[in-house]
Design a protein around this motif. Sequence first.
Motif, short mmCIF file in Angstrom:
data_model
loop_
_atom_site.label_atom_id
_atom_site.label_comp_id
_atom_site.label_asym_id
_atom_site.label_seq_id
_atom_site.Cartn_x
_atom_site.Cartn_y
_atom_site.Cartn_z
N VAL A 63 0.73 -1.15 0.05
CA VAL A 63 -0.02 0.10 0.19
C VAL A 63 0.77 1.19 0.16
O VAL A 63 0.71 2.14 -0.85
CB VAL A 63 -0.96 0.03 1.26
CG1 VAL A 63 -1.79 1.35 1.35
CG2 VAL A 63 -1.99 -0.98 1.16
N LEU A 64 1.77 1.12 0.79
CA LEU A 64 2.71 2.47 1.00
C LEU A 64 3.45 2.64 -0.32
O LEU A 64 3.83 3.68 -0.96
CB LEU A 64 3.93 2.21 2.11
CG LEU A 64 3.26 2.33 3.51
CD1 LEU A 64 4.40 1.88 4.60
CD2 LEU A 64 2.75 3.90 3.69
N GLY A 65 4.10 1.42 -1.02
CA GLY A 65 4.88 1.45 -2.26
C GLY A 65 4.04 2.17 -3.38
O GLY A 65 4.29 2.86 -4.26
N SER A 66 2.66 1.48 -3.49
CA SER A 66 1.66 1.96 -4.35
C SER A 66 1.23 3.72 -4.35
O SER A 66 1.39 4.28 -5.32
CB SER A 66 0.24 1.11 -4.31
OG SER A 66 0.57 -0.18 -4.64
N GLY A 67 0.98 3.86 -3.16
CA GLY A 67 0.92 5.28 -2.78
C GLY A 67 1.92 6.19 -3.44
O GLY A 67 1.97 7.29 -4.03
N ALA A 68 3.25 5.76 -2.96
CA ALA A 68 4.43 6.57 -3.44
C ALA A 68 4.65 6.70 -4.92
O ALA A 68 4.73 7.59 -5.38
CB ALA A 68 5.64 6.12 -2.71
N ALA A 69 4.40 5.50 -5.54
CA ALA A 69 4.61 5.51 -7.19
C ALA A 69 3.61 6.16 -7.63
O ALA A 69 3.63 6.96 -8.55
CB ALA A 69 4.28 3.95 -7.48
N ARG A 70 2.51 6.25 -7.27
CA ARG A 70 1.01 7.08 -7.90
C ARG A 70 1.66 8.84 -7.58
O ARG A 70 1.03 9.40 -8.62
CB ARG A 70 -0.28 6.94 -7.10
CG ARG A 70 -0.80 5.45 -7.66
CD ARG A 70 -1.95 5.09 -6.76
NE ARG A 70 -2.65 3.90 -7.27
CZ ARG A 70 -3.35 3.25 -6.80
NH1 ARG A 70 -3.51 3.23 -5.47
NH2 ARG A 70 -4.11 2.35 -7.32
N ALA A 71 2.35 8.95 -6.65
CA ALA A 71 2.73 10.45 -6.38
C ALA A 71 3.85 10.77 -7.06
O ALA A 71 4.17 12.13 -7.18
CB ALA A 71 2.98 10.51 -4.83
N LEU A 72 4.41 10.14 -7.90
CA LEU A 72 5.66 10.46 -8.71
C LEU A 72 5.10 11.45 -9.86
O LEU A 72 4.26 10.83 -10.46
CB LEU A 72 6.31 9.02 -9.19
CG LEU A 72 7.11 8.35 -8.25
CD1 LEU A 72 7.52 7.01 -8.93
CD2 LEU A 72 8.30 8.87 -7.42
N PRO A 73 5.79 12.52 -10.03
CA PRO A 73 5.61 13.38 -11.28
C PRO A 73 6.23 12.65 -12.44
O PRO A 73 7.44 11.98 -12.71
CB PRO A 73 6.21 14.60 -10.94
CG PRO A 73 7.32 14.08 -9.96
CD PRO A 73 6.96 12.91 -9.39
N SER A 74 5.26 12.20 -13.39
CA SER A 74 5.53 11.45 -14.45
C SER A 74 6.52 12.14 -15.52
O SER A 74 7.30 11.53 -16.06
CB SER A 74 3.91 11.02 -15.33
OG SER A 74 3.36 12.02 -15.63
N LEU A 75 6.18 13.39 -15.86
CA LEU A 75 7.02 14.04 -16.71
C LEU A 75 8.52 14.15 -16.13
O LEU A 75 9.39 13.88 -17.02
CB LEU A 75 6.42 15.41 -16.90
CG LEU A 75 7.33 16.29 -18.07
CD1 LEU A 75 7.61 15.44 -19.38
CD2 LEU A 75 6.68 17.61 -18.05
N GLY A 76 8.73 14.46 -14.76
CA GLY A 76 9.89 14.50 -14.43
C GLY A 76 10.63 13.18 -14.39
O GLY A 76 11.77 12.98 -14.68
N LEU A 77 9.60 12.20 -14.18
CA LEU A 77 10.39 10.74 -13.83
C LEU A 77 10.90 10.44 -15.47
O LEU A 77 11.95 9.89 -15.77
CB LEU A 77 9.32 9.76 -13.37
CG LEU A 77 10.03 8.36 -12.89
CD1 LEU A 77 10.75 8.70 -11.81
CD2 LEU A 77 8.54 7.68 -12.65
N LEU A 78 10.14 10.73 -16.69
CA LEU A 78 10.38 10.53 -17.87
C LEU A 78 11.59 11.16 -18.11
O LEU A 78 12.76 10.70 -18.97
CB LEU A 78 9.32 10.67 -18.83
CG LEU A 78 9.62 10.76 -20.32
CD1 LEU A 78 9.87 9.13 -20.48
CD2 LEU A 78 8.20 11.19 -21.10
N THR A 79 11.62 12.43 -17.75
CA THR A 79 13.10 13.17 -18.32
C THR A 79 14.38 12.69 -17.44
O THR A 79 15.42 12.38 -18.08
CB THR A 79 12.82 14.72 -17.59
OG1 THR A 79 11.70 15.24 -18.23
CG2 THR A 79 13.95 15.66 -18.11
#
Length: 248
Positions: A63-79
């Motif tokens: 649950v904690l990992g899923s919540g953290a993954a959903r909060a990641l900024p996708s554009l920043g992560l892609l960059t």
Amino acid sequence: MNLFQDALAWLTDPERSSGPNPLVDRIGEHLWYTVLALVVSALIAIPLGYLIGHTGRGRQLAVLGSGAARALPSLGLLTIFTLLVGVGNAQVAAIAVFVILGVPSILAGAYAGVEAVDRTVVDAARAMGMTETQILFRVEAPLGLPLLLGGLRSAALQIIATAVLAAYVGLGGLGIYIQRGISLRTYDEMLGGAILIVLLALAVDAVFAIGEWVARRAIGSGPTRSRPHPDRTEPLTTDQQSTLEEIR
């Protein structure tokens, strides 16, 4: 209103089928990124979710990992990923980002589906001599299928929405129309691309909705949860035997 008319005119322009960025090719790219990321996400999340749901271990961590993954900024992560693997491997970076965003929903659907199965049915299967593997794949997984499909549905929509970013690293997809529309201020193109993305999302959502409906019809009213009885060894009731026979 005129902008929508312009967007429809842009969509129906013959150049959309034969120009430098034909719609069919861009839709195909968008679907390819979505399907590939969804398959990889499912291969990671479903076994892990079944393990968590069946054993009851690691749920809080998931649950904690899923919540953290959903909060990641996708554009920043892609960059970041694109710079790490190099622009020439941007597709690898993009798929990795889409997978990261798709895993949480599928993981939640997998373990929630297993956890939601009526514990009396699981106890009945155990009392009949089924192994834990048989219980998981012949009882819990089939009964939890609607929730798993719900997780896949949510992940697919998440990936379709995020795959728009593929255009920002030169990978095409439907996002290219939005990116170019912003750069050139061709708002009809930008709105036309957005309409296509919405229609694609609605089509995929409808497919999964039908799948969920079929799965729920196949198992009746769907799984319900009750308190576990890990040590239960009483003889099976008639209803429990009937349920197991239906599953088999």
